[in-house]
Design a protein around this motif. Sequence first.
Motif, PDB file in Angstrom:
ATOM      1  N   VAL A 179      47.937  40.909  47.025  1.00  0.00           N
ATOM      2  CA  VAL A 179      46.090  41.657  47.469  1.00  0.00           C
ATOM      3  C   VAL A 179      45.483  40.239  47.974  1.00  0.00           C
ATOM      4  O   VAL A 179      45.780  38.793  47.614  1.00  0.00           O
ATOM      5  N   SER A 180      44.808  40.074  48.673  1.00  0.00           N
ATOM      6  CA  SER A 180      43.796  39.399  48.967  1.00  0.00           C
ATOM      7  C   SER A 180      42.270  39.440  48.620  1.00  0.00           C
ATOM      8  O   SER A 180      41.638  40.556  48.893  1.00  0.00           O
ATOM      9  N   VAL A 181      41.436  38.766  47.953  1.00  0.00           N
ATOM     10  CA  VAL A 181      39.979  38.239  48.044  1.00  0.00           C
ATOM     11  C   VAL A 181      39.187  37.503  48.488  1.00  0.00           C
ATOM     12  O   VAL A 181      39.717  35.978  48.759  1.00  0.00           O
ATOM     13  N   LEU A 182      37.912  38.188  48.836  1.00  0.00           N
ATOM     14  CA  LEU A 182      37.021  37.687  49.681  1.00  0.00           C
ATOM     15  C   LEU A 182      35.753  37.931  49.268  1.00  0.00           C
ATOM     16  O   LEU A 182      35.567  39.385  48.958  1.00  0.00           O
ATOM     17  N   ARG A 183      34.886  36.946  49.332  1.00  0.00           N
ATOM     18  CA  ARG A 183      33.277  37.080  49.295  1.00  0.00           C
ATOM     19  C   ARG A 183      33.179  37.109  50.362  1.00  0.00           C
ATOM     20  O   ARG A 183      32.485  36.011  50.795  1.00  0.00           O
ATOM     21  N   PHE A 201      40.633  43.651  49.489  1.00  0.00           N
ATOM     22  CA  PHE A 201      39.877  43.404  48.340  1.00  0.00           C
ATOM     23  C   PHE A 201      38.664  42.537  48.398  1.00  0.00           C
ATOM     24  O   PHE A 201      39.007  41.469  48.996  1.00  0.00           O
ATOM     25  N   TYR A 202      36.737  43.069  48.806  1.00  0.00           N
ATOM     26  CA  TYR A 202      36.110  41.953  49.217  1.00  0.00           C
ATOM     27  C   TYR A 202      34.603  42.249  48.614  1.00  0.00           C
ATOM     28  O   TYR A 202      34.676  43.938  48.259  1.00  0.00           O
ATOM     29  N   ASN A 252      44.639  50.495  57.271  1.00  0.00           N
ATOM     30  CA  ASN A 252      43.630  51.101  55.760  1.00  0.00           C
ATOM     31  C   ASN A 252      43.369  50.197  54.203  1.00  0.00           C
ATOM     32  O   ASN A 252      42.913  51.473  53.441  1.00  0.00           O
ATOM     33  N   ARG A 253      43.645  49.489  54.343  1.00  0.00           N
ATOM     34  CA  ARG A 253      43.623  49.039  53.260  1.00  0.00           C
ATOM     35  C   ARG A 253      42.587  47.912  52.499  1.00  0.00           C
ATOM     36  O   ARG A 253      42.833  47.460  52.129  1.00  0.00           O
ATOM     37  N   VAL A 254      41.868  48.215  53.315  1.00  0.00           N
ATOM     38  CA  VAL A 254      40.664  47.229  52.325  1.00  0.00           C
ATOM     39  C   VAL A 254      39.919  47.979  51.434  1.00  0.00           C
ATOM     40  O   VAL A 254      39.124  49.253  52.294  1.00  0.00           O
ATOM     41  N   ARG A 255      39.646  47.030  50.686  1.00  0.00           N
ATOM     42  CA  ARG A 255      38.410  47.726  49.684  1.00  0.00           C
ATOM     43  C   ARG A 255      37.345  47.157  49.597  1.00  0.00           C
ATOM     44  O   ARG A 255      37.511  46.063  49.477  1.00  0.00           O
ATOM     45  N   ALA A 286      36.866  47.517  35.392  1.00  0.00           N
ATOM     46  CA  ALA A 286      37.430  47.358  36.650  1.00  0.00           C
ATOM     47  C   ALA A 286      39.045  47.851  36.512  1.00  0.00           C
ATOM     48  O   ALA A 286      39.146  47.960  37.435  1.00  0.00           O
ATOM     49  N   LEU A 287      39.351  47.791  34.655  1.00  0.00           N
ATOM     50  CA  LEU A 287      40.289  48.863  35.040  1.00  0.00           C
ATOM     51  C   LEU A 287      40.502  50.008  34.850  1.00  0.00           C
ATOM     52  O   LEU A 287      41.265  49.893  35.784  1.00  0.00           O
ATOM     53  N   ASP A 288      39.813  50.722  34.284  1.00  0.00           N
ATOM     54  CA  ASP A 288      39.433  51.522  35.109  1.00  0.00           C
ATOM     55  C   ASP A 288      39.205  52.507  36.478  1.00  0.00           C
ATOM     56  O   ASP A 288      39.487  53.551  36.992  1.00  0.00           O
ATOM     57  N   GLN A 289      38.683  51.007  37.657  1.00  0.00           N
ATOM     58  CA  GLN A 289      39.275  51.534  38.542  1.00  0.00           C
ATOM     59  C   GLN A 289      40.524  51.524  39.265  1.00  0.00           C
ATOM     60  O   GLN A 289      40.978  51.582  40.472  1.00  0.00           O
ATOM     61  N   ILE A 290      41.368  50.731  38.809  1.00  0.00           N
ATOM     62  CA  ILE A 290      42.516  50.516  39.967  1.00  0.00           C
ATOM     63  C   ILE A 290      43.013  51.266  39.736  1.00  0.00           C
ATOM     64  O   ILE A 290      44.033  51.610  41.432  1.00  0.00           O
TER      65      ILE A 290
END
Lengths: 348, 325
Positions: free
Chosen positions: B186-190, B244-245, B278-281, B300-304
């Motif tokens: 996973v990649s994470v940015l803001r 993920f962003y 299309n795996r950007v969320r 957050a865990l609920d959303q996994i």
Amino acid sequence: MPEDKWLPDRHWRGAGLSLLLPAGALRVLGLLLLVLALVSLLAMALGPLWINPLDLQAPSPLQQLVLFELRWPRLLLGLVVGASLAVAGFVLQSLTRVSIAAPSVLGLADGAGLSVVLVLFAGEALWGGQLLSPQGMALAALAGAVAVLMLLRGLSRRDGDLEKMVFAGLVVAAICKALVSLLLLLSQSDMAMQAQIWLVGSLAQANPALNRWLLAACVLLLVMTLLNYRALALYRLSDEVMGSLGQPVGISQRWLYLLAAGLTAIAVAGAGQVSFVGLVVPHLIRRICPRGVPAQLIGNACGGALLVVAADVLARNLFSPYELPVGIFTALIGVPCFLWLYGRGGRS
Amino acid sequence: MSNFRLPLGFLRHGLTLRLLVLLLSILLLPILQLPLSAPAYASEAAAVRVVTLSNDSTEALLALGLKPVGATRSLNGEPWYPHIAHQMQGVTVVGLENAPNLELIASLQPDLILGSRQQSARLRATLERIAPTVLVRDSRKGWQQNFLIFARALGQEQAGLKRLAEVQARIQCLKQALHQQPLRQVSVLRFNPGQVRLYQRDSFSGELFAALGLTRPASQNVHAYGVNNFSRERIAELEADWLFYFTYSARRQQSTLLYREAFMSDPAWQQLSVVRHNRVRSLDDGIWNTANGILAAGVALDQIPQLFSLAVPEGGALCRSSVKD
């Protein structure tokens, strides 16, 4: 009359304390002190908890806590920071004879701020994030301010061009600002947020341990500045007049610059960078109290304290429960006053 | 010009000055002698009144079935994050995390103050005079340890360990589910106003993803919080199985949204295989990034399962906690 031989000179009766504090200046200073006292009372009274400081027979523990642990240290810090900045501004403007000289313009405040941030980060790296003591913070600020001062004096030594020195100060201020931004951006540590708060300028961290040191240093430096009123008065004319009157130019100049740097360091160590006080207050005081350096020095101390305390009352209460940085309000109050007085002075 | 003639004039004015200094010191005397009363702590037997200065400490209280008397405003909340708002009715807002209103805190007469050093260290001396104060080092890092520090400060260590064990059990369960599918990087940015921040391992989301057994691209697989001003030239480094962003959420965030749009229309972005597949969320900035608390971790865990398109068993949720918040 037996008192007569006591008195400094014959201008006592009806004409002020002496030539140094003429009656007109005394009236203005008295008025300033009165307003300062009133605003200070207001600062003690206003807050989420309304407390009438004049009507305290048996204060509850909560009232004691709020008055003596929260509002009083904050008020005291405001007084110290305001007086220090304004007097530092006045001294710098007198020495350089440049009207925009001020601790923030000449880079003294930025140098002190940079130094504090550097020490914060070093403390983080070396002592695992132990926050520095107030004394350490003040010393760091002093070192930064003095370093900038020496740099500026070194740059202008060859030709003694004061305007050039002020210009160099602007440049140094910009460099210090850039370095601080760089440090904050590069740092991964949680110190960045704290450092940021330091740079915005706030009186929230006031506490008795911090105040004891800053107050002592501030009083000492203010008295020393006051004792140098004679040299300051001459610098306002020119170096030549000064030399011809037998005053050693270099020594007292160095001494006065050091005093200004010390006062700036006190303000930065206490509250971070509070803008506009050192720039605006000396001009305001010159407008309302035109005579005599001692009168102006006292006037600046009162005026600076008044501006910062009044700004803090607004910063604390206007958007309660949210507090704003005091620097926003020093500019918001100070600049309109300044413009109004300047406009008025222009017409008359 | 008679003042300038030495030395008699000087002495005269010296007297004036001495009088002035004397006057000043007399004025200053009462200042120095003001009573500095000892810290007025409330009695320990009374019901615990707690003021929380950071959202992770607020959530620690709520997770242990307590409620603060005062709390600083949630970063993106009005005043509270949606996931805690229903539990925060009647709680006084005591200012912002980085500028708490000390007087308001004092007037709530707390027995305990919880917060974080990264925000409140400079206020510690004053806070200690209001009530015993426990500050964790950094809210954004080590939320599990931080939660235990708060639980211990509240005298609820056992309950805290139990609560944390439940969350850890859910994490283990989800970790196994995630391991049964191949897409685990996973990649994470803001998107911040005018800039992009890359997130690394020592952040709330980074710790959650690591606990779930997910990996990161090389530039994010670093023990640090993140990288500011992430350049568009480095977009290729974002390549992963999932991207993920978060989006900085203020009330007026139009400029940030425009910036995000521009960033995402960059050709380099369009060429990322994670984008093409299309795996950007988008992740909620509060839950995944700024809340930092144990309740946010639960949400957050609920959303996994949904985020990773995990197969959910018939009629039930995947790895749901047995305890309702």
